[in-house]
Design a protein around this motif. Structure first.
Motif, mmCIF file in Angstrom:
data_model
loop_
_atom_site.group_PDB
_atom_site.id
_atom_site.type_symbol
_atom_site.label_atom_id
_atom_site.label_comp_id
_atom_site.label_asym_id
_atom_site.label_seq_id
_atom_site.Cartn_x
_atom_site.Cartn_y
_atom_site.Cartn_z
ATOM 1 N N PHE A 121 0.846 -1.316 -0.086
ATOM 2 C CA PHE A 121 0.122 -0.060 -0.098
ATOM 3 C C PHE A 121 1.134 1.168 0.133
ATOM 4 N N VAL A 122 1.647 1.363 0.888
ATOM 5 C CA VAL A 122 2.784 2.783 0.933
ATOM 6 C C VAL A 122 3.368 2.786 -0.394
ATOM 7 N N VAL A 123 4.188 1.830 -0.948
ATOM 8 C CA VAL A 123 4.691 2.040 -2.048
ATOM 9 C C VAL A 123 3.873 2.375 -3.127
ATOM 10 N N ARG A 124 2.565 1.814 -3.525
ATOM 11 C CA ARG A 124 1.637 2.099 -4.179
ATOM 12 C C ARG A 124 1.215 3.412 -4.235
ATOM 13 N N GLU A 125 0.882 4.055 -3.013
ATOM 14 C CA GLU A 125 0.294 5.111 -2.880
ATOM 15 C C GLU A 125 1.418 6.446 -3.066
ATOM 16 N N ILE B 170 2.162 5.762 -12.129
ATOM 17 C CA ILE B 170 2.975 4.769 -13.073
ATOM 18 C C ILE B 170 4.176 4.200 -11.934
ATOM 19 N N LEU B 171 3.829 2.803 -11.828
ATOM 20 C CA LEU B 171 4.733 2.033 -11.099
ATOM 21 C C LEU B 171 6.093 1.530 -11.872
ATOM 22 N N PRO B 172 7.204 1.961 -11.214
ATOM 23 C CA PRO B 172 8.583 1.686 -11.980
ATOM 24 C C PRO B 172 8.799 0.019 -11.977
ATOM 25 N N THR B 173 9.529 -0.107 -12.987
ATOM 26 C CA THR B 173 9.932 -1.654 -13.216
ATOM 27 C C THR B 173 10.722 -2.025 -11.768
ATOM 28 N N GLY B 174 10.347 -3.432 -11.195
ATOM 29 C CA GLY B 174 11.045 -3.556 -9.995
ATOM 30 C C GLY B 174 10.500 -2.829 -8.792
ATOM 31 N N TYR B 175 9.331 -2.537 -8.658
ATOM 32 C CA TYR B 175 8.787 -1.615 -7.571
ATOM 33 C C TYR B 175 8.493 -2.719 -6.493
ATOM 34 N N GLU B 176 8.517 -4.055 -7.018
ATOM 35 C CA GLU B 176 8.300 -5.040 -5.840
ATOM 36 C C GLU B 176 9.735 -5.146 -4.883
ATOM 37 N N ASN B 177 10.741 -4.863 -5.367
ATOM 38 C CA ASN B 177 12.020 -4.770 -4.575
ATOM 39 C C ASN B 177 11.693 -3.719 -3.640
ATOM 40 N N ASP B 178 11.114 -2.568 -3.730
ATOM 41 C CA ASP B 178 10.986 -1.521 -2.683
ATOM 42 C C ASP B 178 9.970 -2.148 -1.812
ATOM 43 N N VAL B 179 8.787 -2.839 -2.186
ATOM 44 C CA VAL B 179 7.861 -3.378 -1.072
ATOM 45 C C VAL B 179 8.569 -4.456 -0.210
ATOM 46 N N MET B 180 9.427 -5.146 -0.718
ATOM 47 C CA MET B 180 10.114 -6.212 0.116
ATOM 48 C C MET B 180 11.042 -5.380 1.317
#
Length: 228
Positions: free
Chosen positions: A22-26, A35-45
């Motif tokens: 939630f925090v990263v997406r918002e 626009i979500l950047p490529t690799g945003y899942e790394n920020d989530v983790m």
């Protein structure tokens, strides 16, 4: 479990992964036009691991809609003088060097503040802030630090929160981010004016915490922090 609209509660430990998402997406929705950047899942983790590392000294508050989806979040952390705060990692600021001449009691950090971009309820904002600053407002020697978006800083000041800039701003997550400190004296007026928005049950309840899996138990001295 279906929750009432705009329900305020403490977050359970087993939901921190959802919070991180939630925090990263918002953040990106507010600052980069959805626009979500490529690799945003790394920020989530990275956020997930950081919050699991803080969990014994922190409380996370969220508001939810009637379907249980997170609408807003905030986290308050009591510093143990060992863990690396985002203030140190991102701005290279030692909290002990900028506390001023107060008779220090405890140092706190406020972070993970995010509100769904489609929500414009100012009371939701106030409720989350009351939750975060409640422990700071229990002792005149307490002080809190945060890394604050420039737009958010203006809103805080308009609402009566006295935040002091303690360093140069940087471009972070697509926006101008500023390190700030907030003393008891700078928070207590806002707290007293708005604490009625939050029930004592929410502020005083014991959060449901679970055993940390071995994969996320690690030394606070060696972890590299990323997102505020």
């Amino acid at each position: 479990m279906i929750l009432i609209e705009n329900h305020l509660e403490r977050l359970r430990t087993n939901e921190i992964k959802n919070l991180s998402e939630f925090v990263v997406r918002e953040n990106f929705k507010h600052h980069t036009n959805n626009i979500l950047p490529t690799g945003y899942e790394n920020d989530v983790m990275e956020i997930y691991l950081e919050e699991m590392n803080y969990i014994n000294n922190s409380e996370i508050f969220v508001t939810r809609d009637s379907s249980g989806n997170i609408l807003g979040s905030i986290r308050v952390l009591k510093w143990d003088y060992v863990s690396t705060l985002p203030l140190q990692k991102i701005f290279d600021i030692n909290p002990l060097s900028v506390i001023g001449d107060i008779q220090l009691n405890d140092i706190w950090h406020i972070g993970r503040f995010a509100i769904n971009k489609e929500v414009s309820d100012v009371n939701l904002f106030k409720k989350l802030m009351v939750c975060a600053i409640s422990p700071i407002c229990k002792h005149k020697g307490n002080i809190a630090f945060a890394e604050c978006d420039s737009k958010l800083l203006r809103v805080l000041r308009l609402l009566g929160i006295k935040a002091n800039v303690i360093g140069e701003s940087i471009d972070y997550l697509g926006s101008e981010t500023i390190p700030v400190s907030m003393s008891y004296d700078g928070l207590i007026e806002f707290y007293n004016a708005n604490k009625g928005l939050v029930s004592n049950e929410v502020l005083n309840q014991s959060p449901e915490k679970t055993e940390l899996p071995e994969s996320v138990v690690f030394s606070t001295l060696s972890y590299n922090y990323s997102l505020v």
